[in-house]
Write a protein that holds these residues in place. Structure first.
Motif, PDB file in Angstrom:
ATOM      1  N   THR A  88     -24.682  56.347  45.317  1.00  0.00           N
ATOM      2  CA  THR A  88     -25.276  57.648  44.349  1.00  0.00           C
ATOM      3  C   THR A  88     -26.210  58.241  44.820  1.00  0.00           C
ATOM      4  O   THR A  88     -27.402  57.319  45.231  1.00  0.00           O
ATOM      5  CB  THR A  88     -25.532  57.422  42.957  1.00  0.00           C
ATOM      6  N   LEU A  89     -26.679  59.493  44.866  1.00  0.00           N
ATOM      7  CA  LEU A  89     -27.369  59.993  44.924  1.00  0.00           C
ATOM      8  C   LEU A  89     -27.886  60.838  44.040  1.00  0.00           C
ATOM      9  O   LEU A  89     -27.234  61.241  42.215  1.00  0.00           O
ATOM     10  CB  LEU A  89     -27.709  61.737  45.946  1.00  0.00           C
ATOM     11  N   GLU A  90     -29.752  60.667  43.207  1.00  0.00           N
ATOM     12  CA  GLU A  90     -30.461  61.603  42.640  1.00  0.00           C
ATOM     13  C   GLU A  90     -29.912  62.933  42.025  1.00  0.00           C
ATOM     14  O   GLU A  90     -29.952  63.454  43.248  1.00  0.00           O
ATOM     15  CB  GLU A  90     -31.507  60.991  41.861  1.00  0.00           C
ATOM     16  N   PHE A 112     -26.426  63.890  53.516  1.00  0.00           N
ATOM     17  CA  PHE A 112     -25.922  64.326  52.291  1.00  0.00           C
ATOM     18  C   PHE A 112     -26.869  64.988  50.868  1.00  0.00           C
ATOM     19  O   PHE A 112     -28.449  64.280  51.072  1.00  0.00           O
ATOM     20  CB  PHE A 112     -25.361  63.221  51.184  1.00  0.00           C
ATOM     21  N   VAL A 113     -26.631  65.739  50.535  1.00  0.00           N
ATOM     22  CA  VAL A 113     -27.077  66.192  49.160  1.00  0.00           C
ATOM     23  C   VAL A 113     -27.398  66.362  48.201  1.00  0.00           C
ATOM     24  O   VAL A 113     -25.101  67.457  48.473  1.00  0.00           O
ATOM     25  CB  VAL A 113     -28.126  67.792  50.195  1.00  0.00           C
ATOM     26  N   ASN A 114     -27.727  66.196  46.858  1.00  0.00           N
ATOM     27  CA  ASN A 114     -27.058  66.121  45.286  1.00  0.00           C
ATOM     28  C   ASN A 114     -27.944  67.615  45.457  1.00  0.00           C
ATOM     29  O   ASN A 114     -28.749  67.069  44.470  1.00  0.00           O
ATOM     30  CB  ASN A 114     -27.213  64.413  44.991  1.00  0.00           C
ATOM     31  N   ASN A 115     -27.447  69.064  45.352  1.00  0.00           N
ATOM     32  CA  ASN A 115     -27.534  69.689  44.007  1.00  0.00           C
ATOM     33  C   ASN A 115     -27.432  70.260  42.772  1.00  0.00           C
ATOM     34  O   ASN A 115     -27.267  71.577  42.328  1.00  0.00           O
ATOM     35  CB  ASN A 115     -27.324  70.866  45.366  1.00  0.00           C
ATOM     36  N   THR A 116     -26.865  68.643  42.506  1.00  0.00           N
ATOM     37  CA  THR A 116     -26.358  69.206  40.663  1.00  0.00           C
ATOM     38  C   THR A 116     -27.741  68.858  40.010  1.00  0.00           C
ATOM     39  O   THR A 116     -28.581  67.842  40.472  1.00  0.00           O
ATOM     40  CB  THR A 116     -25.109  68.644  40.959  1.00  0.00           C
ATOM     41  N   ASP A 117     -27.805  69.455  38.374  1.00  0.00           N
ATOM     42  CA  ASP A 117     -28.378  68.257  37.532  1.00  0.00           C
ATOM     43  C   ASP A 117     -28.467  66.536  37.081  1.00  0.00           C
ATOM     44  O   ASP A 117     -28.611  66.129  36.385  1.00  0.00           O
ATOM     45  CB  ASP A 117     -28.081  69.270  36.560  1.00  0.00           C
ATOM     46  N   ALA A 118     -27.178  66.383  37.880  1.00  0.00           N
ATOM     47  CA  ALA A 118     -26.178  65.298  37.568  1.00  0.00           C
ATOM     48  C   ALA A 118     -26.306  64.171  39.441  1.00  0.00           C
ATOM     49  O   ALA A 118     -26.673  64.469  39.668  1.00  0.00           O
ATOM     50  CB  ALA A 118     -25.442  64.815  37.060  1.00  0.00           C
ATOM     51  N   VAL A 119     -26.746  62.798  38.665  1.00  0.00           N
ATOM     52  CA  VAL A 119     -26.500  61.301  39.471  1.00  0.00           C
ATOM     53  C   VAL A 119     -24.798  61.555  40.372  1.00  0.00           C
ATOM     54  O   VAL A 119     -24.068  62.219  39.656  1.00  0.00           O
ATOM     55  CB  VAL A 119     -26.627  60.322  39.271  1.00  0.00           C
ATOM     56  N   GLN A 120     -24.098  61.989  41.200  1.00  0.00           N
ATOM     57  CA  GLN A 120     -23.269  61.890  42.157  1.00  0.00           C
ATOM     58  C   GLN A 120     -23.264  60.668  43.181  1.00  0.00           C
ATOM     59  O   GLN A 120     -24.559  60.732  43.995  1.00  0.00           O
ATOM     60  CB  GLN A 120     -23.592  63.592  42.624  1.00  0.00           C
ATOM     61  N   LYS A 124     -19.291  63.588  46.393  1.00  0.00           N
ATOM     62  CA  LYS A 124     -18.988  64.200  45.459  1.00  0.00           C
ATOM     63  C   LYS A 124     -20.062  64.847  45.489  1.00  0.00           C
ATOM     64  O   LYS A 124     -20.344  66.227  45.118  1.00  0.00           O
ATOM     65  CB  LYS A 124     -19.204  63.738  44.044  1.00  0.00           C
ATOM     66  N   CYS A 125     -20.644  65.083  46.964  1.00  0.00           N
ATOM     67  CA  CYS A 125     -22.073  65.177  47.343  1.00  0.00           C
ATOM     68  C   CYS A 125     -21.838  66.414  48.319  1.00  0.00           C
ATOM     69  O   CYS A 125     -20.284  66.306  48.872  1.00  0.00           O
ATOM     70  CB  CYS A 125     -22.849  64.478  47.811  1.00  0.00           C
ATOM     71  N   GLN A 126     -22.842  67.217  48.591  1.00  0.00           N
ATOM     72  CA  GLN A 126     -22.376  68.195  49.862  1.00  0.00           C
ATOM     73  C   GLN A 126     -22.821  67.599  51.399  1.00  0.00           C
ATOM     74  O   GLN A 126     -24.200  66.594  50.664  1.00  0.00           O
ATOM     75  CB  GLN A 126     -22.984  69.385  49.471  1.00  0.00           C
ATOM     76  N   VAL A 127     -22.313  68.070  51.892  1.00  0.00           N
ATOM     77  CA  VAL A 127     -23.552  67.851  53.586  1.00  0.00           C
ATOM     78  C   VAL A 127     -24.005  69.010  53.628  1.00  0.00           C
ATOM     79  O   VAL A 127     -23.707  70.554  54.010  1.00  0.00           O
ATOM     80  CB  VAL A 127     -22.013  67.505  54.762  1.00  0.00           C
ATOM     81  N   GLY A 128     -25.199  68.652  54.560  1.00  0.00           N
ATOM     82  CA  GLY A 128     -26.117  69.591  54.277  1.00  0.00           C
ATOM     83  C   GLY A 128     -26.942  69.181  56.338  1.00  0.00           C
ATOM     84  O   GLY A 128     -27.444  70.208  56.533  1.00  0.00           O
ATOM     85  N   GLU A 129     -26.196  68.796  56.816  1.00  0.00           N
ATOM     86  CA  GLU A 129     -26.354  68.146  58.194  1.00  0.00           C
ATOM     87  C   GLU A 129     -25.900  67.222  58.721  1.00  0.00           C
ATOM     88  O   GLU A 129     -25.644  66.506  58.429  1.00  0.00           O
ATOM     89  CB  GLU A 129     -28.427  67.344  58.383  1.00  0.00           C
TER      90      GLU A 129
END
Length: 169
Positions: A88-90, A112-120, A124-129
């Motif tokens: 998970t990512l914070e 990966f990057v977690n642009n949400t307000d919840a732990v994911q 379920k996260c996004q690729v940032g690089e």
């Protein structure tokens, strides 16, 4: 009488300019409201990316990704990993070390990057690089960014495409 003729000619020219301007505005407005039929039918895998570096588009193995992109897009296009994607990512954080993904013999590394307000979980996260290293020629997929810059481009090619680097934003 001469002045009246001149005034009439100027008035007609002014009306003509206004009517042409109005017609031009209608076309621009119409094209903004409804994209052309060709644009609507354009597939995501069109292999055309913006020349704007800050559009954050990447052409990877013939598929266009706009970063940050959902991990599921990479998965759908055949990129696989042995990494634990349930880690998970914070909220508001990103992975520091890149994870290896393969497609056949090709290999890339994703952060990966977690642009949400919840732990994911990562899946379920996004690729940032997207990264690639020259481990061997056959393992490097076709990757390009704005203005056709590809993996292995020389500094001269990058400068020709984007200009001299500066420290200004």
């Amino acid at each position: 009488m001469k002045n009246l003729k001149k005034f009439s000619v100027v008035l007609l020219a002014f009306i003509l300019v206004l009517s042409l301007t109005a017609c031009g505005n209608d076309e621009k407005t119409a094209s903004k409201k409804e994209p052309k039929k060709e644009e609507k039918e354009k597939p995501k895998e069109s292999a055309e990316i913006s020349d704007d570096l800050y559009s954050f588009e990447v052409l990877l193995d013939g598929v266009v990704y706009k970063l940050p992109a959902d991990y599921s897009e990479f998965e759908k296009n055949g990129w696989k990993t042995d990494e634990d994607m349930t880690l998970t990512l914070e909220p508001g954080t990103f992975t520091v070390s890149a994870m290896s993904f393969t497609k056949g013999e090709q290999e890339i590394f994703l952060n990966f990057v977690n642009n949400t307000d919840a732990v994911q979980p990562l899946n379920k996260c996004q690729v940032g690089e997207v990264k690639s290293f020259f481990t061997s020629e056959e393992k490097v997929p076709e990757i390009s960014v704005a203005k056709g810059i590809t993996v292995g481009a020389t500094p001269e090619e990058v400068i020709e495409a984007f200009g001299e680097p500066t420290t200004e934003s």
